[in-house]
Design a protein around this motif. Structure first.
Motif, PDB file in Angstrom:
ATOM      1  N   TRP A 121       0.810  -1.215   0.000  1.00 59.31           N
ATOM      2  CA  TRP A 121       0.000   0.000   0.000  1.00 59.31           C
ATOM      3  C   TRP A 121       0.841   1.262   0.000  1.00 59.31           C
ATOM      4  N   TRP A 165      -3.823   4.130   5.120  1.00 59.38           N
ATOM      5  CA  TRP A 165      -2.905   3.477   4.183  1.00 59.38           C
ATOM      6  C   TRP A 165      -3.639   2.870   2.995  1.00 59.38           C
ATOM      7  N   PHE A 166      -4.797   2.339   3.231  1.00 61.58           N
ATOM      8  CA  PHE A 166      -5.529   1.639   2.181  1.00 61.58           C
ATOM      9  C   PHE A 166      -6.183   2.592   1.182  1.00 61.58           C
ATOM     10  N   THR A 175      -4.499   3.285  -2.295  1.00 56.69           N
ATOM     11  CA  THR A 175      -4.560   2.077  -3.114  1.00 56.69           C
ATOM     12  C   THR A 175      -5.951   1.896  -3.704  1.00 56.69           C
TER      13      THR A 175
END
Length: 80
Positions: A5, A34-35, A38
């Motif tokens: 990520w 963090w995701f 992505t």
């Protein structure tokens, strides 16, 4: 293939964009944001894409940070 990520070079670049993304248990304490990059990178390839995320109940729920970062990224959210 490894999806990291924090490394955009590992993000998938499919020949045909995804219509649906399904993810489970990808949000956890202090890493809730963090995701989002992505998810955003993969969803922007197809503006009609839908993502379903499952997040189990946690005492240190990451959902508020995830919702905030997702909205800042321009993603539309619906909590089911």
């Amino acid at each position: 293939l490894e999806l990291n990520w924090s490394d955009r070079s590992t993000f998938l670049e499919p020949a045909v964009p995804f219509d649906m993304i399904v993810a489970a248990d990808v949000l956890y304490s202090k890493k809730d944001r963090w995701f989002v990059p992505t998810l955003e990178a993969h969803m922007l390839q197809n503006r009609n894409a839908v993502a379903y995320l499952a997040c189990p109940p946690r005492q240190d729920s990451p959902l508020s940070g995830f919702f905030e970062a997702s909205l800042q990224a321009g993603l539309r959210l619906q909590r089911l």
